[in-house]
Structures are given as structure tokens and as C-alpha cells.
Design a protein around this motif. Structure first.
Motif, PDB file in Angstrom:
ATOM      1  N   THR A 186       0.885  -1.014  -0.042  1.00 42.02           N
ATOM      2  CA  THR A 186       0.005  -0.029   0.040  1.00 42.02           C
ATOM      3  C   THR A 186       0.917   1.361   0.068  1.00 42.02           C
ATOM      4  OG1 THR A 186      -0.015   0.111   2.386  1.00 42.02           O
ATOM      5  CG2 THR A 186      -1.898  -1.137   1.476  1.00 42.02           C
ATOM      6  N   GLY A 187       0.296   2.442   0.204  1.00 38.93           N
ATOM      7  CA  GLY A 187       0.956   3.681   0.029  1.00 38.93           C
ATOM      8  C   GLY A 187       0.814   4.439  -1.164  1.00 38.93           C
ATOM      9  N   SER A 188       1.433   5.692  -1.260  1.00 42.13           N
ATOM     10  CA  SER A 188       1.216   6.244  -2.301  1.00 42.13           C
ATOM     11  C   SER A 188       2.335   5.848  -3.561  1.00 42.13           C
ATOM     12  CB  SER A 188       1.483   8.049  -2.263  1.00 42.13           C
ATOM     13  OG  SER A 188       0.951   8.306  -1.162  1.00 42.13           O
ATOM     14  N   THR A 189       3.191   5.551  -3.155  1.00 39.43           N
ATOM     15  CA  THR A 189       4.424   5.231  -3.989  1.00 39.43           C
ATOM     16  C   THR A 189       4.139   3.933  -5.047  1.00 39.43           C
ATOM     17  OG1 THR A 189       5.985   5.703  -2.059  1.00 39.43           O
ATOM     18  CG2 THR A 189       6.821   4.584  -3.865  1.00 39.43           C
ATOM     19  N   PRO A 190       3.527   2.821  -4.688  1.00 31.75           N
ATOM     20  CA  PRO A 190       3.333   1.803  -5.741  1.00 31.75           C
ATOM     21  C   PRO A 190       2.218   2.248  -6.776  1.00 31.75           C
ATOM     22  CG  PRO A 190       2.290   1.131  -3.565  1.00 31.75           C
ATOM     23  CD  PRO A 190       2.952   2.483  -3.407  1.00 31.75           C
ATOM     24  N   LEU A 191       1.510   3.360  -6.563  1.00 27.46           N
ATOM     25  CA  LEU A 191       0.262   3.614  -7.453  1.00 27.46           C
ATOM     26  C   LEU A 191       0.726   3.477  -8.992  1.00 27.46           C
ATOM     27  CD1 LEU A 191      -1.858   6.034  -5.499  1.00 27.46           C
ATOM     28  CD2 LEU A 191      -2.148   3.599  -5.684  1.00 27.46           C
ATOM     29  N   PRO A 192       1.797   4.009  -9.522  1.00 27.84           N
ATOM     30  CA  PRO A 192       2.279   4.067 -10.756  1.00 27.84           C
ATOM     31  C   PRO A 192       2.629   2.670 -11.322  1.00 27.84           C
ATOM     32  CG  PRO A 192       3.391   5.863  -9.353  1.00 27.84           C
ATOM     33  CD  PRO A 192       2.786   5.060  -8.471  1.00 27.84           C
ATOM     34  N   ILE A 193       3.110   1.989 -10.217  1.00 25.99           N
ATOM     35  CA  ILE A 193       3.365   0.494 -10.671  1.00 25.99           C
ATOM     36  C   ILE A 193       1.604  -0.385 -11.153  1.00 25.99           C
ATOM     37  CG2 ILE A 193       4.045  -1.883 -10.069  1.00 25.99           C
ATOM     38  CD1 ILE A 193       5.598  -0.492  -7.668  1.00 25.99           C
ATOM     39  N   TYR A 194       0.886  -0.085 -10.115  1.00 25.56           N
ATOM     40  CA  TYR A 194      -0.471  -0.732 -10.387  1.00 25.56           C
ATOM     41  C   TYR A 194      -1.271  -0.167 -11.752  1.00 25.56           C
ATOM     42  CZ  TYR A 194       0.153  -2.257  -5.655  1.00 25.56           C
ATOM     43  OH  TYR A 194       0.899  -2.767  -4.496  1.00 25.56           O
ATOM     44  N   GLN A 195      -0.852   1.019 -11.900  1.00 24.97           N
ATOM     45  CA  GLN A 195      -1.566   1.862 -12.972  1.00 24.97           C
ATOM     46  C   GLN A 195      -0.956   1.106 -14.496  1.00 24.97           C
ATOM     47  OE1 GLN A 195      -0.959   5.776 -11.845  1.00 24.97           O
ATOM     48  NE2 GLN A 195      -2.622   5.731 -10.595  1.00 24.97           N
ATOM     49  N   ALA A 196       0.565   1.024 -14.065  1.00 31.33           N
ATOM     50  CA  ALA A 196       1.235   0.685 -15.713  1.00 31.33           C
ATOM     51  C   ALA A 196       0.928  -0.796 -15.660  1.00 31.33           C
ATOM     52  CB  ALA A 196       2.954   0.669 -15.234  1.00 31.33           C
ATOM     53  N   LEU A 197       0.717  -1.794 -14.693  1.00 33.44           N
ATOM     54  CA  LEU A 197       0.365  -3.064 -14.888  1.00 33.44           C
ATOM     55  C   LEU A 197      -0.956  -3.242 -15.372  1.00 33.44           C
ATOM     56  CD1 LEU A 197       1.678  -5.892 -14.400  1.00 33.44           C
ATOM     57  CD2 LEU A 197       0.985  -5.655 -12.096  1.00 33.44           C
ATOM     58  N   ALA A 198      -2.021  -2.357 -14.856  1.00 33.90           N
ATOM     59  CA  ALA A 198      -3.461  -2.488 -15.313  1.00 33.90           C
ATOM     60  C   ALA A 198      -3.434  -2.176 -16.892  1.00 33.90           C
ATOM     61  CB  ALA A 198      -4.103  -1.521 -14.429  1.00 33.90           C
ATOM     62  N   GLU A 199      -2.594  -1.228 -17.176  1.00 33.28           N
ATOM     63  CA  GLU A 199      -2.613  -0.974 -18.529  1.00 33.28           C
ATOM     64  C   GLU A 199      -2.319  -2.070 -19.433  1.00 33.28           C
ATOM     65  OE1 GLU A 199      -0.343   2.680 -19.443  1.00 33.28           O
ATOM     66  OE2 GLU A 199      -1.631   3.589 -17.913  1.00 33.28           O
ATOM     67  N   ARG A 200      -1.169  -2.734 -19.279  1.00 27.82           N
ATOM     68  CA  ARG A 200      -0.760  -3.908 -19.821  1.00 27.82           C
ATOM     69  C   ARG A 200      -2.036  -4.950 -19.833  1.00 27.82           C
ATOM     70  NH1 ARG A 200       5.375  -4.605 -20.000  1.00 27.82           N
ATOM     71  NH2 ARG A 200       6.222  -2.415 -19.438  1.00 27.82           N
ATOM     72  N   VAL A 201      -2.398  -5.250 -18.602  1.00 27.64           N
ATOM     73  CA  VAL A 201      -3.659  -6.062 -18.800  1.00 27.64           C
ATOM     74  C   VAL A 201      -4.696  -5.748 -19.651  1.00 27.64           C
ATOM     75  CG1 VAL A 201      -5.350  -6.940 -17.268  1.00 27.64           C
ATOM     76  CG2 VAL A 201      -3.247  -6.789 -16.139  1.00 27.64           C
ATOM     77  N   ARG A 202      -5.216  -4.604 -19.809  1.00 30.22           N
ATOM     78  CA  ARG A 202      -6.089  -3.834 -20.658  1.00 30.22           C
ATOM     79  C   ARG A 202      -5.674  -4.269 -21.937  1.00 30.22           C
ATOM     80  NH1 ARG A 202      -6.944  -0.010 -16.711  1.00 30.22           N
ATOM     81  NH2 ARG A 202      -5.531   1.368 -17.683  1.00 30.22           N
ATOM     82  N   ALA A 203      -4.369  -3.929 -22.438  1.00 33.06           N
ATOM     83  CA  ALA A 203      -3.775  -4.138 -23.672  1.00 33.06           C
ATOM     84  C   ALA A 203      -3.563  -5.517 -24.091  1.00 33.06           C
ATOM     85  CB  ALA A 203      -2.462  -3.226 -23.726  1.00 33.06           C
ATOM     86  N   GLY A 204      -3.598  -6.354 -23.312  1.00 35.82           N
ATOM     87  CA  GLY A 204      -3.481  -7.975 -23.356  1.00 35.82           C
ATOM     88  C   GLY A 204      -2.112  -8.316 -23.480  1.00 35.82           C
ATOM     89  N   SER A 205      -1.157  -7.846 -23.055  1.00 40.02           N
ATOM     90  CA  SER A 205       0.107  -7.913 -23.113  1.00 40.02           C
ATOM     91  C   SER A 205       0.510  -9.017 -21.786  1.00 40.02           C
ATOM     92  CB  SER A 205       0.936  -6.576 -23.192  1.00 40.02           C
ATOM     93  OG  SER A 205       1.079  -5.958 -22.120  1.00 40.02           O
ATOM     94  N   VAL A 206      -0.219  -8.755 -20.876  1.00 40.16           N
ATOM     95  CA  VAL A 206      -0.094  -9.750 -19.636  1.00 40.16           C
ATOM     96  C   VAL A 206      -1.136 -10.321 -19.183  1.00 40.16           C
ATOM     97  CG1 VAL A 206      -0.054  -7.942 -17.949  1.00 40.16           C
ATOM     98  CG2 VAL A 206       1.045  -9.826 -17.467  1.00 40.16           C
ATOM     99  N   ASP A 207      -1.232 -11.639 -19.134  1.00 37.02           N
ATOM    100  CA  ASP A 207      -2.563 -12.348 -18.537  1.00 37.02           C
ATOM    101  C   ASP A 207      -2.260 -12.783 -16.975  1.00 37.02           C
ATOM    102  OD1 ASP A 207      -4.265 -14.054 -17.764  1.00 37.02           O
ATOM    103  OD2 ASP A 207      -3.774 -15.570 -19.308  1.00 37.02           O
TER     104      ASP A 207
END
Ligand code: GLP
Length: 261
Positions: free
Chosen positions: A36-57
């Protein structure tokens, strides 16, 4: 320990999301330690983008919680279980069936801690553990002078940490619990790859102590020096007190491309 200096938090998030995606590509059922915390948010955002783009399952991946407040109802918006659900799992489309965490509502807190530590071991241990760092050098909620061999257990927060975290409770320090359950430093060191992200000038002292200071319980983050595979990702501000910044940049710029982080 590898230190990667990135231009900003977004670049750090992209780099780490890439490492998580690569891991899941190699091992679809990987166990990812999330924070948790403010710091990891960019990680989750970038990973969610990859999930939406279908590049990671991520449908077979599993997720494990690092720490939790004691005494907050599980559905309290600031319980770490709620925060992780909102900020990490839901954006990734991951259900609670793929998630394990400590029970901060248990009456027998130590039994809850022991049972979570066992659950982590039974799950095979984290393949990649994300970490942040507190301004006092804590990792998870292992406050200064936590045993470097500790397993999951109850801890009492420092006033500094309660002040830092009051922003999540409407600025009301009295609303921040005094007690927490946290994976111990020994538990954290059992993960196969530790990836710490720190951003902002307020983290510069803690980063310098963890990376370049002596291994000492007074700075729990320094325990990372004992692990064979650690990546510390810092923005320019968080790197500003590193004496070896020039070497870290040189080493990363000249790293063989196949190696990854
Ligand atoms: C919190 C958490 C840590 C987190 C740290 C820094 O108290 N227990 O896991 O890494 O403090 O938080 P932030 O990223 O918001 O600065």
C-alpha cells in the motif's frame, strides 16, 4: 543490490510493472507481494494498462499482502485489504480468491500472524515482493530496531509513521491505529526477488541509509543488503543523497539487455 535511478515515479512504475509482467509471462501462477501507500500506485496503473492491452495475463497469478492495521474492520476503506482491493486487485481484474493477507481483525493477533506466515510458506513464498520505504527506514511495518530475522507478528507504530499515514485518515492522527501486523524482515527476505520503489525528496535519507549505510536493525531497509536479488528503483529526488549515484547510473546504462532487473 542493484539501484536504478529513473527520471520520475511514472518511469519507475513502468519499469517495475514490466518486471512483474515478465515474471508472470515466465511463471503464470507467480506469487506477487503487493503493498500500500502512495508510492506503488504508478506500478499498479502501468500493470493495469498492460492487462487492458492484453500484453499480460494475470488470471493465474496470486497476490499476497505485506502488512495490515490491527483493529480496523476489514471493510474499513483504509484497511490495507480494502486499499489493495481498490488500488491493485480491481484494476487488474483479480478476485479475492487469488489473494492472501493477514487478519487484522482477529482476537488472537499472534495466531493470525503465525497463520499468515505459514500460509505464505505453503504458497511457495513470494516470487517478487514489492516494497516501499518509510521516512524512518521501515519496510512493511517493521519499524526501527525490528529483528532482522523476524517473521510475521504484531508491531507498534512509531509516532513518525502515524503522522506520515494520518493523511489517509483525513489528517486525524488519532484515527491511525497504533498496532499492525507485518511480514517480518526474515519473511520479506524469503521472497525470491525484492523490488523497492522510493520517490520524492522525503525518502532520500532513508534510501541512502538502506542502500549505503551499515546493515543495522535501526534502519530496517538496510536488511535488503543481505538478499541476493534486490532492485531499488528511485527517482532523482529519492536518489539525491546516494554517494554512489554515478556508479549506479553507469552500471545500469551498461547492463546487458537480456538481464532485466
Ligand atoms: C506505510 C507502509 C509501507 C510503505 C510505507 C511508505 O506505512 N506500511 O509498506 O512502504 O509506509 O508509504 P508511502 O509509499 O505512502 O510513502
Amino acid at each position: 543490490m542493484e539501484v536504478v535511478i529513473v527520471p520520475d515515479a511514472k518511469a519507475g512504475g513502468e519499469l517495475i510493472a514490466g518486471a512483474v509482467a515478465d515474471l508472470i509471462g515466465r511463471k503464470p501462477e507467480a506469487l506477487i507481494g503487493v503493498i500500500t501507500g502512495s508510492t506503488p500506485l504508478p506500478i499498479y496503473q502501468a500493470l493495469a494498462e498492460r492487462v487492458r492491452a492484453g500484453s499480460v495475463d494475470v488470471s493465474k497469478a496470486r497476490f499476497a499482502q505485506l502488512d495490515e492495521y490491527v483493529g480496523l474492520p476489514a471493510d474499513h476503506p483504509e484497511s490495507y485489504r480494502s486499499v489493495l482491493r481498490r488500488e491493485c486487485l480491481e484494476p487488474l481484474g483479480v478476485g479475492l480468491d487469488a489473494f492472501i493477507g493477514p487478519d487484522g481483525t482477529a482476537t488472537d493477533v499472534q495466531a493470525a500472524a503465525d497463520s499468515y506466515d505459514r500460509a505464505l510458506v505453503e504458497a511457495g513464498g513470494a516470487d517478487l515482493q514489492l516494497l516501499g520505504i518509510g521516512t524512518d527506514g521501515h519496510i512493511g511495518f517493521n519499524e526501527p530496531c525490528s529483528s532482522l530475522a523476524s517473521r510475521t507478528r504484531i508491531k507498534t507504530l512509531t509516532e513518525q509513521t502515524r503522522v506520515d499515514n494520518a493523511r489517509f485518515f483525513g489528517g486525524d492522527i488519532d484515527a491511525v491505529p497504533h498496532h499492525v501486523l507485518t511480514q517480518g524482515i526474515g519473511t520479506i527476505l524469503s521472497a525470491r526477488h525484492l523490488v523497492l520503489l522510493a520517490t520524492g525528496e522525503q525518502k532520500a535519507d532513508a534510501v541512502a541509509a538502506a542502500v549505503e549505510g551499515p546493515v543495522a536493525a535501526v534502519c530496517p531497509g538496510s536488511a535488503l543488503q543481505l538478499h541476493p536479488h534486490v532492485t531499488v528503483v528511485v527517482d532523482e529526488a529519492a536518489a539525491s543523497k546516494l554517494k554512489l549515484a554515478g556508479y549506479f547510473r553507469h552500471a545500469y546504462d551498461n547492463k546487458p539487455e537480456w538481464q532485466g532487473i
